[in-house]
Scaffold this motif. Sequence first.
Motif, PDB file in Angstrom:
ATOM      1  N   UNK A 149      33.083  15.996  53.526  1.00 19.42           N
ATOM      2  CA  UNK A 149      33.864  17.546  54.451  1.00 19.42           C
ATOM      3  C   UNK A 149      34.771  17.896  53.793  1.00 19.42           C
ATOM      4  N   UNK A 150      35.746  17.382  53.293  1.00 14.74           N
ATOM      5  CA  UNK A 150      36.928  18.038  52.613  1.00 14.74           C
ATOM      6  C   UNK A 150      36.342  18.863  51.499  1.00 14.74           C
ATOM      7  N   UNK A 151      35.272  18.718  51.363  1.00 18.22           N
ATOM      8  CA  UNK A 151      34.880  19.587  49.876  1.00 18.22           C
ATOM      9  C   UNK A 151      34.280  20.752  50.259  1.00 18.22           C
ATOM     10  N   UNK A 152      33.863  20.652  51.111  1.00 14.33           N
ATOM     11  CA  UNK A 152      33.603  22.785  51.790  1.00 14.33           C
ATOM     12  C   UNK A 152      34.891  23.225  52.015  1.00 14.33           C
ATOM     13  N   UNK A 153      35.632  22.708  51.858  1.00 20.45           N
ATOM     14  CA  UNK A 153      36.407  24.223  52.393  1.00 20.45           C
ATOM     15  C   UNK A 153      37.017  25.289  50.866  1.00 20.45           C
ATOM     16  N   UNK A 154      36.801  24.058  49.541  1.00 15.74           N
ATOM     17  CA  UNK A 154      37.309  25.039  48.432  1.00 15.74           C
ATOM     18  C   UNK A 154      36.191  25.862  48.057  1.00 15.74           C
ATOM     19  N   UNK A 155      35.008  25.339  48.146  1.00 12.71           N
ATOM     20  CA  UNK A 155      33.542  26.388  47.961  1.00 12.71           C
ATOM     21  C   UNK A 155      33.853  27.370  48.994  1.00 12.71           C
ATOM     22  N   UNK A 156      34.458  27.460  49.735  1.00 16.72           N
ATOM     23  CA  UNK A 156      34.511  28.536  51.058  1.00 16.72           C
ATOM     24  C   UNK A 156      35.311  29.627  50.812  1.00 16.72           C
ATOM     25  N   UNK A 157      36.637  28.247  50.333  1.00 19.60           N
ATOM     26  CA  UNK A 157      37.277  29.630  49.717  1.00 19.60           C
ATOM     27  C   UNK A 157      36.882  30.724  48.402  1.00 19.60           C
ATOM     28  N   UNK A 158      35.851  30.009  47.756  1.00 24.10           N
ATOM     29  CA  UNK A 158      35.872  30.575  46.786  1.00 24.10           C
ATOM     30  C   UNK A 158      34.693  31.614  46.878  1.00 24.10           C
ATOM     31  N   UNK A 159      33.583  31.291  47.376  1.00 26.61           N
ATOM     32  CA  UNK A 159      32.881  31.832  47.834  1.00 26.61           C
ATOM     33  C   UNK A 159      33.672  33.422  48.326  1.00 26.61           C
ATOM     34  N   UNK A 160      34.184  32.894  49.399  1.00 30.40           N
ATOM     35  CA  UNK A 160      35.494  33.619  50.029  1.00 30.40           C
ATOM     36  C   UNK A 160      35.958  35.082  49.175  1.00 30.40           C
ATOM     37  N   UNK A 161      36.555  34.341  48.669  1.00 31.63           N
ATOM     38  CA  UNK A 161      37.834  35.505  46.525  1.00 31.63           C
ATOM     39  C   UNK A 161      36.287  36.792  45.884  1.00 31.63           C
ATOM     40  N   UNK A 162      35.140  35.110  45.704  1.00 28.59           N
ATOM     41  CA  UNK A 162      33.872  36.638  45.548  1.00 28.59           C
ATOM     42  C   UNK A 162      33.223  37.500  46.561  1.00 28.59           C
ATOM     43  N   UNK A 163      32.933  37.206  47.304  1.00 30.22           N
ATOM     44  CA  UNK A 163      32.582  37.832  48.129  1.00 30.22           C
ATOM     45  C   UNK A 163      33.719  38.982  48.733  1.00 30.22           C
ATOM     46  N   UNK A 164      35.113  38.401  48.719  1.00 30.34           N
ATOM     47  CA  UNK A 164      36.149  40.326  48.957  1.00 30.34           C
ATOM     48  C   UNK A 164      36.517  40.847  47.410  1.00 30.34           C
ATOM     49  N   UNK A 165      36.408  40.397  46.772  1.00 27.41           N
ATOM     50  CA  UNK A 165      36.271  41.269  44.421  1.00 27.41           C
ATOM     51  C   UNK A 165      35.123  41.917  44.639  1.00 27.41           C
ATOM     52  N   UNK A 166      33.600  41.236  45.201  1.00 22.78           N
ATOM     53  CA  UNK A 166      33.318  42.468  45.215  1.00 22.78           C
ATOM     54  C   UNK A 166      32.782  43.540  46.314  1.00 22.78           C
ATOM     55  N   UNK A 167      33.276  43.618  46.928  1.00 25.34           N
ATOM     56  CA  UNK A 167      33.370  44.262  47.581  1.00 25.34           C
ATOM     57  C   UNK A 167      34.331  45.523  47.507  1.00 25.34           C
ATOM     58  N   UNK A 168      35.394  44.875  47.208  1.00 27.44           N
ATOM     59  CA  UNK A 168      36.292  46.456  46.821  1.00 27.44           C
ATOM     60  C   UNK A 168      36.093  46.656  45.013  1.00 27.44           C
ATOM     61  N   UNK A 169      35.397  46.058  44.423  1.00 27.05           N
ATOM     62  CA  UNK A 169      34.883  46.616  43.169  1.00 27.05           C
ATOM     63  C   UNK A 169      33.620  46.268  42.902  1.00 27.05           C
ATOM     64  N   UNK A 170      33.233  47.146  43.001  1.00 24.89           N
ATOM     65  CA  UNK A 170      31.354  46.936  42.990  1.00 24.89           C
ATOM     66  C   UNK A 170      30.906  47.928  42.011  1.00 24.89           C
ATOM     67  N   UNK A 171      31.154  47.439  40.902  1.00 26.12           N
ATOM     68  CA  UNK A 171      30.994  47.601  39.032  1.00 26.12           C
ATOM     69  C   UNK A 171      30.945  46.793  38.273  1.00 26.12           C
ATOM     70  N   UNK A 172      30.539  46.456  36.953  1.00 24.83           N
ATOM     71  CA  UNK A 172      30.092  45.805  36.156  1.00 24.83           C
ATOM     72  C   UNK A 172      31.199  44.760  36.026  1.00 24.83           C
ATOM     73  N   UNK A 173      32.084  45.389  35.795  1.00 28.15           N
ATOM     74  CA  UNK A 173      33.568  44.494  35.437  1.00 28.15           C
ATOM     75  C   UNK A 173      33.706  43.342  36.600  1.00 28.15           C
TER      76      UNK A 173
END
Length: 213
Positions: A149-173
């Motif tokens: 259970x404790x290992x789910x939190x950092x995975x979710x945090x990383x998934x959220x970071x990636x999602x947010x980053x892609x949302x505001x930067x829809x490009x190859x970079x």
Amino acid sequence: MKKILLIGTTLLLLTACQTAYYSAMEKVGVHKRDILVDRVEAAKESQEESQKQFQSSLEHLSTLINFDGGELQSVYEQLNDDYIASESAAKDVSNRINKVEDVATALFDEWETELEQYQSATLKRESQKKLSATQRQFSKLLRSMRKSETKMAPVLAALKDNTLYLKHNLNAQAISAIKGEFTNLKRDIQSLIKDMNSSILDSNKFIEQMNQG
């Protein structure tokens, strides 16, 4: 102070509700032992579903970092859907583990109390031995569940970071930046799935032992 009192009142109400539930179930022949087995089974199934969801998220991320053209908006939407589904799956796992721990605590408290009702020293001793063995088995299972259970939190945090980053930067970079994070996330998801597998095996063993007992 008010917040602490509110939390305390909520916990008391939840405890009272659970106590009433166990009492009602016992009247129809379903005891805490049976509920514990059912809840361990449900928690195990929840972990299995969560595994599938996190694995699916990893596969979609693998597709993303190998993206070679097309509509990035749809890629973002898929990644966002994965995050939402993974978060929901993680909450379900935590909720079911909490329910397992709650009924186990009630069962062991009841068992301890009823030990004092024995007239036979021999039967009391045997029951105490059985209680201690069951508590040890359950403690091992709960540690296993909580570890994954404790290992789910950092995975979710990383998934959220990636999602947010892609949302505001829809490009190859953006794809390139996410690619740099992918190795660590892949390792974390694989570690999570491995620990969940261990927890699932422990759940199966505990259920088998309880049914035999």
